[in-house]
Design an enzyme around this catalytic site. Structure first.
Site, PDB file in Angstrom:
ATOM      1  N   GLY A 179      17.413   4.540  -7.605  1.00 48.89           N
ATOM      2  CA  GLY A 179      16.698   4.765  -6.343  1.00 48.89           C
ATOM      3  C   GLY A 179      17.524   4.332  -5.145  1.00 48.89           C
ATOM      4  O   GLY A 179      18.691   3.940  -5.279  1.00 48.89           O
ATOM      5  N   ARG A 214       8.886   9.404   4.443  1.00 50.35           N
ATOM      6  CA  ARG A 214       8.837   8.219   5.296  1.00 50.35           C
ATOM      7  C   ARG A 214       9.345   8.535   6.697  1.00 50.35           C
ATOM      8  O   ARG A 214      10.011   9.546   6.924  1.00 50.35           O
ATOM      9  CB  ARG A 214       9.637   7.074   4.664  1.00 50.35           C
ATOM     10  CG  ARG A 214       8.852   6.490   3.498  1.00 50.35           C
ATOM     11  CD  ARG A 214       9.460   5.237   2.979  1.00 50.35           C
ATOM     12  NE  ARG A 214      10.502   5.521   2.004  1.00 50.35           N
ATOM     13  CZ  ARG A 214      10.956   4.617   1.145  1.00 50.35           C
ATOM     14  NH1 ARG A 214      10.475   3.399   1.130  1.00 50.35           N
ATOM     15  NH2 ARG A 214      11.898   4.930   0.293  1.00 50.35           N
ATOM     16  N   ALA A 273      10.561  -6.923  -7.271  1.00 51.30           N
ATOM     17  CA  ALA A 273      10.557  -6.324  -5.935  1.00 51.30           C
ATOM     18  C   ALA A 273       9.106  -6.050  -5.557  1.00 51.30           C
ATOM     19  O   ALA A 273       8.477  -5.128  -6.047  1.00 51.30           O
ATOM     20  CB  ALA A 273      11.353  -5.019  -5.951  1.00 51.30           C
ATOM     21  N   LEU A 280      13.005  -3.360  -9.868  1.00 52.15           N
ATOM     22  CA  LEU A 280      12.711  -2.597  -8.640  1.00 52.15           C
ATOM     23  C   LEU A 280      11.947  -1.306  -8.910  1.00 52.15           C
ATOM     24  O   LEU A 280      11.511  -0.646  -7.969  1.00 52.15           O
ATOM     25  CB  LEU A 280      14.028  -2.238  -7.916  1.00 52.15           C
ATOM     26  CG  LEU A 280      14.614  -3.272  -6.943  1.00 52.15           C
ATOM     27  CD1 LEU A 280      15.004  -4.550  -7.665  1.00 52.15           C
ATOM     28  CD2 LEU A 280      15.836  -2.704  -6.213  1.00 52.15           C
ATOM     29  N   ASP A 307      16.297   3.736 -15.371  1.00 50.47           N
ATOM     30  CA  ASP A 307      15.520   4.541 -14.420  1.00 50.47           C
ATOM     31  C   ASP A 307      15.026   5.771 -15.171  1.00 50.47           C
ATOM     32  O   ASP A 307      15.734   6.280 -16.038  1.00 50.47           O
ATOM     33  CB  ASP A 307      16.423   4.950 -13.236  1.00 50.47           C
ATOM     34  CG  ASP A 307      15.639   5.299 -11.989  1.00 50.47           C
ATOM     35  OD1 ASP A 307      14.814   6.233 -12.062  1.00 50.47           O
ATOM     36  OD2 ASP A 307      15.845   4.648 -10.954  1.00 50.47           O
ATOM     37  N   SER A 356       9.696   1.656  -9.146  1.00 47.00           N
ATOM     38  CA  SER A 356       8.372   2.133  -8.699  1.00 47.00           C
ATOM     39  C   SER A 356       8.581   3.235  -7.673  1.00 47.00           C
ATOM     40  O   SER A 356       9.520   3.156  -6.876  1.00 47.00           O
ATOM     41  CB  SER A 356       7.582   1.005  -8.018  1.00 47.00           C
ATOM     42  OG  SER A 356       6.354   1.519  -7.509  1.00 47.00           O
ATOM     43  N   LYS A 390       0.761   2.304 -13.369  1.00 45.88           N
ATOM     44  CA  LYS A 390       1.284   1.935 -14.694  1.00 45.88           C
ATOM     45  C   LYS A 390       2.613   1.184 -14.588  1.00 45.88           C
ATOM     46  O   LYS A 390       2.833   0.206 -15.298  1.00 45.88           O
ATOM     47  CB  LYS A 390       1.445   3.182 -15.571  1.00 45.88           C
ATOM     48  CG  LYS A 390       0.114   3.667 -16.131  1.00 45.88           C
ATOM     49  CD  LYS A 390       0.252   4.958 -16.902  1.00 45.88           C
ATOM     50  CE  LYS A 390       0.890   4.757 -18.257  1.00 45.88           C
ATOM     51  NZ  LYS A 390       0.953   6.049 -19.009  1.00 45.88           N
ATOM     52  N   GLY A 439       8.353  -9.481 -20.438  1.00 47.71           N
ATOM     53  CA  GLY A 439       8.579  -9.752 -21.863  1.00 47.71           C
ATOM     54  C   GLY A 439      10.055  -9.655 -22.207  1.00 47.71           C
ATOM     55  O   GLY A 439      10.600 -10.482 -22.949  1.00 47.71           O
ATOM     56  N   TYR A 471      -0.546   1.715  -4.815  1.00 43.08           N
ATOM     57  CA  TYR A 471       0.729   0.989  -4.682  1.00 43.08           C
ATOM     58  C   TYR A 471       0.455  -0.487  -4.395  1.00 43.08           C
ATOM     59  O   TYR A 471       1.015  -1.371  -5.045  1.00 43.08           O
ATOM     60  CB  TYR A 471       1.537   1.611  -3.546  1.00 43.08           C
ATOM     61  CG  TYR A 471       2.910   1.030  -3.339  1.00 43.08           C
ATOM     62  CD1 TYR A 471       3.884   1.120  -4.325  1.00 43.08           C
ATOM     63  CD2 TYR A 471       3.256   0.428  -2.129  1.00 43.08           C
ATOM     64  CE1 TYR A 471       5.163   0.611  -4.114  1.00 43.08           C
ATOM     65  CE2 TYR A 471       4.536  -0.075  -1.915  1.00 43.08           C
ATOM     66  CZ  TYR A 471       5.488   0.014  -2.911  1.00 43.08           C
ATOM     67  OH  TYR A 471       6.750  -0.489  -2.704  1.00 43.08           O
TER      68      TYR A 471
HETATM   69  N1  UDP Z   1       4.902   8.108  10.354  1.00 45.08           N
HETATM   70  C1  UDP Z   1       4.881   9.030  11.401  1.00 45.08           C
HETATM   71  N2  UDP Z   1       5.445  10.256  11.193  1.00 45.08           N
HETATM   72  C2  UDP Z   1       6.035  10.604  10.022  1.00 45.08           C
HETATM   73  C3  UDP Z   1       6.085   9.669   8.959  1.00 45.08           C
HETATM   74  C4  UDP Z   1       5.499   8.423   9.161  1.00 45.08           C
HETATM   75  O1  UDP Z   1       4.345   8.749  12.479  1.00 45.08           O
HETATM   76  O2  UDP Z   1       6.541  11.751   9.935  1.00 45.08           O
HETATM   77  C5  UDP Z   1       4.319   6.774  10.580  1.00 45.08           C
HETATM   78  C6  UDP Z   1       3.333   6.337   9.509  1.00 45.08           C
HETATM   79  O3  UDP Z   1       2.033   6.824   9.801  1.00 45.08           O
HETATM   80  C7  UDP Z   1       3.444   4.834   9.613  1.00 45.08           C
HETATM   81  C8  UDP Z   1       4.911   4.600  10.003  1.00 45.08           C
HETATM   82  O4  UDP Z   1       5.351   5.832  10.542  1.00 45.08           O
HETATM   83  O5  UDP Z   1       2.615   4.333  10.619  1.00 45.08           O
HETATM   84  C9  UDP Z   1       5.795   4.211   8.836  1.00 45.08           C
HETATM   85  O6  UDP Z   1       5.562   5.131   7.801  1.00 45.08           O
HETATM   86  P1  UDP Z   1       6.402   5.158   6.456  1.00 45.08           P
HETATM   87  O7  UDP Z   1       5.800   6.223   5.598  1.00 45.08           O
HETATM   88  O8  UDP Z   1       7.841   5.229   6.755  1.00 45.08           O
HETATM   89  O9  UDP Z   1       6.192   3.719   5.780  1.00 45.08           O
HETATM   90  P2  UDP Z   1       4.960   2.706   5.660  1.00 45.08           P
HETATM   91  O10 UDP Z   1       5.392   1.547   6.457  1.00 45.08           O
HETATM   92  O11 UDP Z   1       3.711   3.322   6.210  1.00 45.08           O
HETATM   93  O12 UDP Z   1       4.881   2.450   4.200  1.00 45.08           O
END
Ligand code: UDP
Length: 309
Positions: free
Chosen positions: A10, A185, A113, A72, A31, A74, A90, A101, A144
């Site tokens: 990852g 993200r 992590a 790490l 992985d 997930s 899971k 274990g 999560y």
């Molecule tokens: N976010 C956004 N536009 C996007 C993707 C994410 O505004 O295209 C916002 C999301 O709603 C959150 C923040 O950016 O408030 C961070 O999102 P991310 O998914 O990177 O990680 P998170 O901290 O939420 O796990």
């Protein structure tokens, strides 16, 4: 010394494998490639490295003696873990149990992590390690958050009941090369959109905050924690907090893009604020982030440009 890294294909795992190899460790990466990719490991040429394609929700047996186990594995982006909800629960529960274990069997030191998500949508800002969090167990992010909360609980149980040598790192938002462009993200989304000339999609009004840590800083913090003798959770993240609107404007500036901003609906249970209190990391590990946001983003933009064009 031999280290095993689950989730080693990852984003963070592959950078950790690189660092351990550079320090002279033999590294075994485990992985199942559901969100990781062997592309992240393709540059590794040494025979001190090996890769095992295995789903750790099933037990893992190895003859090699392992000294350090970095756990790490997930799915980690909201889109990934909400698309893989059962797998996420899971790997956090059964996967962590199996790896604990394994660590017992090998007499290995074990690092979990964990995540800032265990604080949920926090009432306390910045979040310190004593804060118990505000998590919706049945919301879409709960798969999560609760998986990682269970993982912390079982790690502490192995520590207290079996005397296993354990560490727990709570990782805050981290970015850098090898993030997947389509992992959903904010960093890959905004950079990808800016480079393609598409609208930057801000969820909600952009007043929610995040604090972004560059990957090399994060990996250094994780390694220092593993090498410390501290068994309670430690936050590793960058305490510089930005609204998502400010962050979008910064991406537009750094990419020189004339993309516009489009406001979309805010996902359910999206945390309104997030910023690590890193007093413990500073005091116990002598660690704090070094890479400033603009510089880290320049490197990340370069990486995504290479992928896109
Ligand atoms: N976010 C956004 N536009 C996007 C993707 C994410 O505004 O295209 C916002 C999301 O709603 C959150 C923040 O950016 O408030 C961070 O999102 P991310 O998914 O990177 O990680 P998170 O901290 O939420 O796990």
């Amino acid at each position: 010394m031999k280290a095993l890294v689950t989730g080693g294909a990852g984003f963070l795992g592959s950078h950790l494998c690189d660092m351990l190899l550079a320090k002279g460790y033999e590294v075994i990466c485990v992985d199942n490639l559901i969100t990781g990719t062997e592309d992240n490991l393709a540059h590794i040429e040494t025979d001190k490295f090996s890769f095992i394609n295995h789903n750790i929700t099933k037990p893992l047996f190895l003859k090699d003696r392992i000294d350090f186990l970095f756990h790490l594995a997930s799915p980690a982006s909201p889109i990934d873990y909400q698309g893989l909800p059962i797998q996420t629960l899971k790997v956090g529960a059964l996967g962590t149990h199996n790896m604990l274990g394994f660590a017992m069997e090998h007499d290995a030191r074990f690092l979990l992590a964990s995540t800032s998500e265990i604080y949920g949508d926090p009432f306390v800002n910045p979040q310190n390690e004593e804060y118990w969090g505000n998590v919706n167990p049945i919301g879409p992010r709960g798969v999560y958050d609760e998986a990682k909360r269970f993982a912390e609980a079982i790690t502490m149980a192995y520590h207290r009941y079996h005397g296993l040598d354990t560490r727990i790192v709570r990782i805050f938002n981290t970015y850098g090369p090898r993030m997947r462009l389509n992992d959903g993200r904010v960093v890959p989304n905004f950079i990808g959109q800016a480079l393609r000339g598409e609208d930057l999609t801000i969820y909600g009004d952009g007043s929610q905050t995040r604090s972004f840590c560059y990957v090399s800083d994060e990996i250094e913090g994780i390694y220092r924690l593993m090498m410390s003798d501290y068994s309670m959770p430690v936050n590793i993240g960058n305490p510089e907090e930005h609204t998502i609107l400010e962050f979008a404007q910064l991406i537009l500036k750094l990419t020189g893009s004339d993309s516009k901003i489009a406001f979309k609906s805010l996902p359910v249970d999206d945390p309104k604020q997030r910023r690590p209190d890193i007093t413990k990391a500073r005091n116990i590990l002598g660690w704090e982030p070094k890479v400033i946001l603009e510089n880290g983003l320049e490197e990340t933009i370069k990486y995504f440009k290479n992928i896109l064009f």
